[in-house]
Enzyme design. Structure first.
Site, short mmCIF file in Angstrom:
data_model
loop_
_atom_site.label_atom_id
_atom_site.label_comp_id
_atom_site.label_asym_id
_atom_site.label_seq_id
_atom_site.Cartn_x
_atom_site.Cartn_y
_atom_site.Cartn_z
N CYS A 1 -0.83 -3.79 13.43
CA CYS A 1 0.12 -4.78 12.89
C CYS A 1 0.34 -5.89 13.91
O CYS A 1 0.24 -7.06 13.59
CB CYS A 1 1.44 -4.10 12.54
SG CYS A 1 1.31 -2.90 11.20
N ARG B 1 -7.04 -18.77 28.13
CA ARG B 1 -7.83 -17.65 27.59
C ARG B 1 -7.26 -16.28 27.93
O ARG B 1 -7.98 -15.28 27.89
CB ARG B 1 -9.27 -17.76 28.09
CG ARG B 1 -9.94 -19.07 27.69
CD ARG B 1 -11.36 -19.15 28.23
NE ARG B 1 -12.00 -20.44 27.87
CZ ARG B 1 -13.24 -20.78 28.18
NH1 ARG B 1 -14.00 -19.92 28.88
NH2 ARG B 1 -13.73 -21.95 27.82
N ARG C 1 0.81 -1.22 0.00
CA ARG C 1 0.00 0.00 0.00
C ARG C 1 0.84 1.26 0.00
O ARG C 1 0.39 2.33 -0.44
CB ARG C 1 -0.93 0.02 1.21
CG ARG C 1 -0.19 0.06 2.52
CD ARG C 1 -1.04 0.27 3.75
NE ARG C 1 -0.17 0.27 4.91
CZ ARG C 1 0.53 1.31 5.31
NH1 ARG C 1 0.46 2.45 4.66
NH2 ARG C 1 1.32 1.22 6.37
N ARG D 1 0.51 -9.58 12.21
CA ARG D 1 0.06 -9.86 10.84
C ARG D 1 1.00 -9.26 9.80
O ARG D 1 1.16 -9.80 8.70
CB ARG D 1 -1.34 -9.29 10.62
CG ARG D 1 -1.39 -7.78 10.66
CD ARG D 1 -2.64 -7.15 10.11
NE ARG D 1 -2.54 -5.69 10.13
CZ ARG D 1 -2.05 -4.96 9.15
NH1 ARG D 1 -1.62 -5.52 8.04
NH2 ARG D 1 -1.97 -3.65 9.26
N SER D 2 1.63 -8.12 10.15
CA SER D 2 2.50 -7.41 9.21
C SER D 2 3.73 -6.95 9.97
O SER D 2 3.62 -6.29 11.00
CB SER D 2 1.76 -6.20 8.62
OG SER D 2 2.60 -5.45 7.75
N ASP E 1 7.46 -5.18 9.63
CA ASP E 1 8.53 -4.42 8.98
C ASP E 1 9.82 -4.75 9.74
O ASP E 1 10.07 -4.24 10.83
CB ASP E 1 8.19 -2.92 9.08
CG ASP E 1 9.34 -2.00 8.68
OD1 ASP E 1 10.40 -2.50 8.28
OD2 ASP E 1 9.15 -0.77 8.79
N TYR F 1 11.44 -3.70 3.48
CA TYR F 1 11.15 -2.72 2.43
C TYR F 1 12.36 -2.56 1.51
O TYR F 1 13.51 -2.64 1.97
CB TYR F 1 10.76 -1.37 3.04
CG TYR F 1 9.32 -1.34 3.52
CD1 TYR F 1 8.28 -1.16 2.62
CD2 TYR F 1 9.01 -1.50 4.86
CE1 TYR F 1 6.96 -1.14 3.04
CE2 TYR F 1 7.69 -1.49 5.31
CZ TYR F 1 6.68 -1.30 4.39
OH TYR F 1 5.37 -1.30 4.80
N ASN G 1 8.90 -3.87 18.32
CA ASN G 1 7.87 -4.81 18.78
C ASN G 1 8.43 -5.85 19.73
O ASN G 1 7.83 -6.16 20.75
CB ASN G 1 7.21 -5.50 17.58
CG ASN G 1 6.63 -4.55 16.57
OD1 ASN G 1 6.81 -4.73 15.37
ND2 ASN G 1 5.94 -3.50 17.03
#
Length: 286
Positions: A162, A143, A21, A188-189, A191, A231, A199
């Site tokens: 993300c 849980r 994107r 999920r994504s 970099d 990237y 993260n």
């Protein structure tokens, strides 16, 4: 960290070119998992060290200097349920500036979902409070989950999450000490050059914080990636990193007097023996 370098090498070797994107383009793989042990006495830590050569410690990248101050302020900001960048800017943290509107708002992103999840009856649910309560009352439950992925509100967010779901797990101690706490994140994504180092450190720190307020010992952080990518405008930086040898991991010391997850402040964290290679700049793909 050896685990981090392995992901970079795998993407450079096996990654396929993908459009995205932002228009920058990436090399991407789908599906990867890394384990980061936070305490050398944790179950499996010594075996992991023998197998990989990576000793337990606080998992922050050493092949380049990572801006820890931003990581701490961002995590505390999430935990306060804030979604406006004003509080970050007070501390000169700019990592969310590119996505905020003219008023500094980001919509119902992480902090909102963590602390004020919208319920069908119009009320809100504080997932972090419920998480801590659940770990204390029923530690061996399967849980202990917090999710930021709210499909009904994705279009209202400046950036869909993300790092979108994390789960805590308590394992029984085999010695005289407290039980062990681990955290697994599904991202999920990812970099790899800019985002993932933040993260990893952020969720490792969160694991330590939750362990402390719940009377447990931090064991490991498990990082599960969906689309893991580099990237195209970061390829030279990644090559530079891979030419540097990883150094021993430091230790994160947190204020042991804090017993409420919402009472931590910036001064409660001290990273000791962090000796990274110099910082490497890279442009954020917006």
């Amino acid at each position: 960290m050896i685990q981090y370098s392995e992901i970079l090498k795998k993407i450079l070797k096996e990654g396929t070119p993908c459009s995205d994107r932002t228009g920058v383009g990436t090399l991407s793989i789908f599906g990867h998992q890394s384990h980061y042990f936070l305490d050398r006495h944790a179950p499996g830590a010594i075996e992991h060290e023998i197998r990989t050569g990576q000793a337990a410690g606080f998992p922050i990248i050493t092949t380049k200097k990572v801006h820890l101050r931003s990581i701490i302020h961002e995590l505390l900001w999430f935990l306060q349920g804030d979604t406006n960048i004003a509080a970050l800017k007070e501390h000169n943290v700019k990592i969310w500036d590119a996505w905020a509107d003219e008023n500094g708002d980001l919509g119902p992103i992480y902090g909102h979902q963590w602390r004020s999840w919208a319920c069908p009856d119009g009320s809100t649910l504080d997932q972090i409070t419920e998480l801590i309560k659940g770990i204390k009352i029923n530690p061996y439950s399967r849980r202990h989950i917090v999710t930021a992925w709210n499909p009904a509100q994705l279009d209202d967010m400046a950036l869909p999450p993300c790092h979108c779901l994390f789960q805590f797990h308590v394992s029984r101690s085999t010695d005289s000490g407290p039980d062990w706490l681990s955290c697994q994140l599904y991202q999920r994504s990812a970099d790899l050059f800019l985002g993932v180092p933040f993260n990893i450190a952020s969720y490792a720190m969160l694991t330590q914080m939750v362990a402390q307020v719940c009377g447990l010992r931090p064991a490991k952080f498990v990082h599960t990636l969906g689309d893991a990518h580099i990237y195209l405008n970061h390829l030279h930086q990644v090559e530079e990193q891979l030419n540097r040898d990883p150094r021993p991991l430091p230790e994160m010391v947190i204020n042991h007097d804090i017993n409420d997850i919402f009472d931590f402040c910036f001064g409660d964290f001290e990273l000791t023996n962090y000796d990274p290679h110099p910082h490497i700049k890279g442009e954020v793909a917006v």
